[in-house]
Enzyme design. Structure first.
Site, PDB file in Angstrom:
ATOM      1  N   THR A   1      -6.624   8.199  -2.807  1.00 43.79           N
ATOM      2  CA  THR A   1      -8.043   7.943  -3.091  1.00 43.79           C
ATOM      3  C   THR A   1      -8.831   9.238  -2.951  1.00 43.79           C
ATOM      4  O   THR A   1      -9.895   9.390  -3.552  1.00 43.79           O
ATOM      5  CB  THR A   1      -8.640   6.885  -2.138  1.00 43.79           C
ATOM      6  OG1 THR A   1      -8.371   7.281  -0.784  1.00 43.79           O
ATOM      7  CG2 THR A   1      -8.047   5.509  -2.417  1.00 43.79           C
TER       8      THR A   1
ATOM      9  N   LYS B   1     -12.185  10.937  -5.005  1.00 44.64           N
ATOM     10  CA  LYS B   1     -13.413  11.480  -4.385  1.00 44.64           C
ATOM     11  C   LYS B   1     -13.661  12.909  -4.861  1.00 44.64           C
ATOM     12  O   LYS B   1     -14.793  13.287  -5.167  1.00 44.64           O
ATOM     13  CB  LYS B   1     -13.294  11.461  -2.855  1.00 44.64           C
ATOM     14  CG  LYS B   1     -13.078  10.089  -2.252  1.00 44.64           C
ATOM     15  CD  LYS B   1     -12.743  10.235  -0.753  1.00 44.64           C
ATOM     16  CE  LYS B   1     -11.986   9.050  -0.224  1.00 44.64           C
ATOM     17  NZ  LYS B   1     -11.409   9.334   1.114  1.00 44.64           N
TER      18      LYS B   1
ATOM     19  N   HIS C   1       0.795  -1.228   0.000  1.00 45.42           N
ATOM     20  CA  HIS C   1       0.000   0.000   0.000  1.00 45.42           C
ATOM     21  C   HIS C   1       0.825   1.274   0.000  1.00 45.42           C
ATOM     22  O   HIS C   1       0.266   2.370  -0.074  1.00 45.42           O
ATOM     23  CB  HIS C   1      -0.955   0.017   1.201  1.00 45.42           C
ATOM     24  CG  HIS C   1      -2.094  -0.933   1.055  1.00 45.42           C
ATOM     25  ND1 HIS C   1      -3.266  -0.597   0.422  1.00 45.42           N
ATOM     26  CD2 HIS C   1      -2.225  -2.223   1.417  1.00 45.42           C
ATOM     27  CE1 HIS C   1      -4.084  -1.632   0.418  1.00 45.42           C
ATOM     28  NE2 HIS C   1      -3.473  -2.640   1.017  1.00 45.42           N
TER      29      HIS C   1
ATOM     30  N   LYS D   1       3.558  14.415   1.069  1.00 47.83           N
ATOM     31  CA  LYS D   1       2.327  14.931   0.465  1.00 47.83           C
ATOM     32  C   LYS D   1       2.425  16.441   0.195  1.00 47.83           C
ATOM     33  O   LYS D   1       1.616  17.008  -0.511  1.00 47.83           O
ATOM     34  CB  LYS D   1       1.129  14.605   1.348  1.00 47.83           C
ATOM     35  CG  LYS D   1       0.790  13.104   1.385  1.00 47.83           C
ATOM     36  CD  LYS D   1      -0.345  12.834   2.354  1.00 47.83           C
ATOM     37  CE  LYS D   1      -0.705  11.358   2.472  1.00 47.83           C
ATOM     38  NZ  LYS D   1      -1.568  10.882   1.348  1.00 47.83           N
TER      39      LYS D   1
ATOM     40  N   LYS E   1      -5.884  15.426   3.692  1.00 48.57           N
ATOM     41  CA  LYS E   1      -5.208  14.123   3.679  1.00 48.57           C
ATOM     42  C   LYS E   1      -4.320  14.067   4.920  1.00 48.57           C
ATOM     43  O   LYS E   1      -4.095  15.096   5.562  1.00 48.57           O
ATOM     44  CB  LYS E   1      -4.372  13.940   2.408  1.00 48.57           C
ATOM     45  CG  LYS E   1      -3.461  15.158   2.097  1.00 48.57           C
ATOM     46  CD  LYS E   1      -2.686  15.022   0.803  1.00 48.57           C
ATOM     47  CE  LYS E   1      -3.525  15.186  -0.453  1.00 48.57           C
ATOM     48  NZ  LYS E   1      -3.752  13.955  -1.200  1.00 48.57           N
ATOM     49  N   ARG E   2      -3.817  12.860   5.283  1.00 50.16           N
ATOM     50  CA  ARG E   2      -2.884  12.793   6.394  1.00 50.16           C
ATOM     51  C   ARG E   2      -1.746  13.794   6.173  1.00 50.16           C
ATOM     52  O   ARG E   2      -1.347  14.033   5.025  1.00 50.16           O
ATOM     53  CB  ARG E   2      -2.299  11.367   6.512  1.00 50.16           C
ATOM     54  CG  ARG E   2      -3.309  10.288   6.887  1.00 50.16           C
ATOM     55  CD  ARG E   2      -3.960  10.571   8.229  1.00 50.16           C
ATOM     56  NE  ARG E   2      -2.983  10.589   9.283  1.00 50.16           N
ATOM     57  CZ  ARG E   2      -2.721   9.560  10.100  1.00 50.16           C
ATOM     58  NH1 ARG E   2      -3.390   8.433   9.978  1.00 50.16           N
ATOM     59  NH2 ARG E   2      -1.820   9.663  11.053  1.00 50.16           N
TER      60      ARG E   2
END
Ligand SMILES: *Cc1c(COP(=O)(O)O)cnc(C)c1O
Length: 488
Positions: free
Chosen positions: A330, A334, A28, A228, A222-223
């Site tokens: 993901t 969305k 993942h 990121k 997001k986290r």
């Protein structure tokens, strides 16, 4: 294996056959901290019998390698690369290797991610067992991420094409047939506006800040993680703020910059990024010169329930990870399903989203994964960007001299130092490209009708990213199971 052998008296070969045929390994993430290595010493004291079994699995696996590659000159390097046991000073168990050896299938969660597993992270296993590797691009469920969270959009879509798209998301593409219908576009726009107004009310209630529902809702939820690059988004905000301070009458498409996400409690830099977002928000939101043009919001306690309010209210989806770091994402899916446009790098499922919606309906910037690797190999010199890009320098200097920390030059120093001297995520390398791309976003937003068409095309063309498709692929190609029909 332990239960089969110790509790059920199944012979080793039979137990191993059942185990391998049953298990499949989905990787993942490519972040090294997630590829767990357990110290043998700890394993020995907690799970001594399991350790014995792992040693036996590894012994048999290495015996096989010796047979298969008897005449190969790199047999020894293959063994040390693939062995479940890492023979370093602190001997450890490589859990990913154990998973590869014990499974009949190995998969990544987006095309690029699977390629990187095969060419890098798990390349030795891809060499000996190419037939074990699969790609299964992630998906999200349209029941929660459209129908439940965006009832107005659901009603509009169903009024045009019926409701079978909820079970078969590829069919949502049919709404493209209505794109020339001005009334349809007006309704589409009105729904986004209503969702934004609801979000504005939520922000007023929980953050006490009045935001302009006609501004671009530019959202990164997001986290919180350095890869990121929430910090890159912050650098853009400070760029806009500097422009306003240098020229208070500057013309600017108004933006509401919204963040949400949790940091792991032990992740110091992630928590400092949250601190910086809130510090920038305090200054910008209370500066009358920034006025109705720029607001910064950090939403507390980001979770799925809050996500259901946020994704439908977005104009712009921030998917700006360093290329090669995000396995899939993901949230990107969305957002697009709910008609947000993406500003993003060629990373994870962004690549496939862009392929589906069309390059002209996606705001692309930044280095490719390949360019990231070669820049790293040739020595990434962040100081070069600081010295040559005056706008970047102005942003960093403002943080460093304590403008967002009441003059305290120590508070955000760890962030500044990381950006300037030791940044594995190369924010400066993508800064100019990101800023330029954000200009294109602002330009595009001025043409409301054009933007609405792009929004419709995004929602219409992301049917691939339904988890029904993903799960169907696991069922047919990996699990060899029988699918259960979706009930509504
Ligand atoms: C979808 C979702 C995520 C994943 O977001 P990414 O942008 O893909 O990292 C994380 N947290 C929540 C609550 C979500 O709903």
């Amino acid at each position: 294996m332990r239960l089969f052998i110790d509790e059920h008296n199944i012979p080793w070969d039979r137990a191993w056959f059942i185990t391998q045929k049953t298990l499949a390994y989905t990787n993942h993430t490519l972040m090294p901290e997630a590829l767990e290595r357990w110290p043998v010493e700890m394993f020995e004291s907690l799970l001594p019998r399991h350790l014995e079994i792992i040693y036996e699995i590894n012994f048999r696996f290495i015996e096989n390698l010796k047979t298969w590659y008897a005449s190969s000159s790199d047999l020894n390097s293959l063994i040390s690369e693939l062995s479940i046991i890492e023979e370093s000073p602190n001997k450890s168990i490589r859990m990913a290797n154990l998973a590869c050896v014990g499974s009949h299938a190995i998969n990544g969660v987006a095309a690029l991610h699977t390629e990187l597993l095969q060419s890098d992270t798990l390349k030795g296993f891809a060499k000996i067992w190419p037939e074990k590797f699969f790609n299964k691009t992630n998906g999200v469920t349209p029941r929660r991420w459209i129908r439940q969270c965006n009832p107005k959009l659901t009603a509009l879509i169903s009024s045009k094409i019926g409701d079978s798209w909820i079970k078969n998301l590829e069919q949502v593409q049919k709404i493209e047939d209505f794109i020339e219908d001005a009334e349809f576009r007006r309704e589409w726009r009105a729904i986004k506006q209503a969702n934004k107004q609801k979000m504005a009310a939520y922000i007023k209630k929980f953050n006490g800040v009045e935001v302009n529902p006609d501004s671009i809702f530019d959202i990164q939820v997001k986290r919180i993680h350095e890869y990121k690059r929430q910090l890159l988004d912050v650098l853009y905000i400070i760029t806009l703020y500097n422009r306003i301070k240098q020229n208070p009458s500057i013309e600017m498409v108004p933006r509401t910059m919204i963040f949400g996400g949790k940091a792991a409690p032990g992740y110091f830099m992630a928590k400092l990024i949250i601190k910086l977002v809130n510090a920038v928000a305090e200054i910008v939101n209370n500066d009358p010169e920034a006025g109705g043009r720029l607001k910064v919001i950090f939403l507390e306690n980001f979770n799925v329930s809050l996500g259901q309010k946020i994704y439908p209210a977005a104009d712009l989806s921030e998917q700006i990870s360093t290329a090669g770091k995000e396995a899939s994402g993901t949230g990107n899916m969305k957002f697009a399903m709910n008609g947000a446009l993406t500003i993003g790098t060629l990373d994870g499922a962004n690549i496939e989203i862009r392929e589906e919606v069309g390059a002209e309906n996606f705001f692309l910037f930044g280095l490719t994964a390949e360019q990231v690797y070669s820049l790293k190999a040739n020595g990434y010199n962040s100081m070069h960007y600081y010295q040559t890009n005056m706008e970047l320098r102005g942003v960093i200097d403002r943080i460093a001299r304590g403008d967002f920390s009441h003059g305290d030059t120590e508070m955000f120093k760890p962030l500044v130092d990381s950006l300037m001297y030791d940044d594995p995520y190369m924010l400066f390398a993508d800064f100019a490209s990101y800023i330029e791309c954000q200009e294109k976003v602002s330009e595009a937003y001025k043409d409301k009708d054009k933007w609405t068409r792009m929004s419709i095309l995004n929602a219409a063309r992301v049917g691939k990213f339904s988890s029904d498709r993903t799960i169907g692929e696991y069922v047919n190609e990996i699990w060899d199971a029988k699918a259960v029909p979706v009930s509504l």
